[in-house]
Design an enzyme around this catalytic site. Structure first.
Site, short mmCIF file in Angstrom:
data_model
loop_
_atom_site.label_atom_id
_atom_site.label_comp_id
_atom_site.label_asym_id
_atom_site.label_seq_id
_atom_site.Cartn_x
_atom_site.Cartn_y
_atom_site.Cartn_z
CG ASP A 148 7.79 7.33 2.61
OD1 ASP A 148 6.59 7.02 2.47
OD2 ASP A 148 8.69 6.50 2.75
CB SER A 149 3.17 8.68 -0.58
OG SER A 149 2.48 9.50 0.34
CG ASP A 152 5.97 7.85 6.25
OD1 ASP A 152 6.25 6.99 7.11
OD2 ASP A 152 5.45 7.59 5.14
CE LYS A 201 3.30 5.78 7.43
NZ LYS A 201 4.22 4.85 6.73
CD GLU A 210 7.54 1.84 4.59
OE1 GLU A 210 8.17 0.88 4.10
OE2 GLU A 210 7.04 2.74 3.90
CD GLU A 264 0.62 0.69 1.55
OE1 GLU A 264 1.28 1.30 2.40
OE2 GLU A 264 0.63 0.96 0.34
#
Ligand code: KIV
Length: 271
Positions: A43-44, A82, A112, A114, A181
């Site tokens: 999602d970056s 993501d 993915k 978080e 991270e």
């Protein structure tokens, strides 16, 4: 050529490092794919391609569109989507609905999300229903406002236990891999040796089971990159130099040259 599978990635634990990079487009995926084991459609994308300040504005449709492009552009790497902020946190049922859509509409193999302990129930729900999950602990960019910035985690002894507990909880819940991270190096190494799943570091430790960085950062698209990124190219410099030369040649009418224009098949009639 066939894609790497989740069990093949899992079997790398303690053996061969897993090579991961982010990709958002088909041409970039095609260039990276021969060299990577995992391509993460991060999602970056919101910050790197759309110029957002955080990843919070990215929606599921955007992730699906970029996921489709990366799957089309690659043949070998495991592709992971993501899950964007707001698409999975509410309940395991919400997460399943959106993750299933992401996999079905892109052809990717895993998702993915978080979060550590707070996402364990959801990770178990998804894994039991056939969705391979990569978890993400330490600095979780979707929590940037709670954290108060993109800050390194675990730099004091007292901060270790919650992060270690997060990594253990997501592994126990069934996450086949976990991104760790921006944590202090000894903590990233300890996590790697304390959990049975694959630990992928980004600002982690060389002892992690694999590494990931944002491709545009390691390729040098921008003058700035986080400290944990090593620049392997100066693509930004190459693009600037090419654009400068192009502009000069357009202005001096050097471009287009005879080789770049079309001639008539017959001599033009004089009218
Ligand atoms: O969004 C992303 O690209 C990521 C990686 C940097 C791990 O989460």
């Amino acid at each position: 050529m066939r894609r790497l599978t989740v069990p093949e990635i899992q079997a790398r634990k303690g053996r061969e490092p897993v090579v991961c990079l982010t990709a958002y487009t088909a041409p970039m995926a095609k260039l990276l794919d021969p060299h990577t084991d995992i391509l993460l459609v991060g999602d970056s994308v919101g910050m790197v391609l759309y110029g957002m300040d955080t990843t919070l504005g990215v929606d599921l449709e955007t992730m699906i569109r970029h996921g489709q492009a990366v799957v089309r552009g690659s043949v070998r790497s495991l592709v992971i989507i993501d899950m964007p902020f707001g698409s999975y946190e509410e309940s395991p049922a919400q997460a399943f609905r959106n993750c299933a859509r992401a996999l079905a509409e892109t052809g990717a193999q895993a998702i993915k999300l978080e979060g550590g302990r707070r996402m364990a129930e959801t990770i178990a729900f998804l894994s039991e229903r056939g969705i391979p999950v990569m978890a993400h602990v330490g600095l979780t960019p979707q929590a940037v406002h709670r954290i108060g910035g993109f800050k390194t985690q675990g730099r004091q002894d007292k901060d270790w236990q919650p992060i270690l507990d997060d990594a253990k909880a997501v592994a126990e819940a069934g996450a086949f891999a976990t991104v760790v991270e921006a944590v202090a190096e000894p903590l990233a190494a300890k996590i790697t040796h304390s959990v049975p799943n694959i630990v992928i570091g980004i600002g982690g430790s060389p002892e992690c089971d694999g590494q990931i960085v944002v491709s545009e950062d390691m390729l040098g698209f921008d003058a700035w990159a986080p400290r944990f990124v090593k620049r392997y190219a100066d693509i930004g410099g190459a693009i600037s130099a090419a654009a400068e030369t192009y502009a000069a040649e357009v202005k001096s009418r050097q471009f287009p040259g005879p080789e770049n224009i079309f001639t008539m098949k017959e001599k033009p009639s004089k009218s």
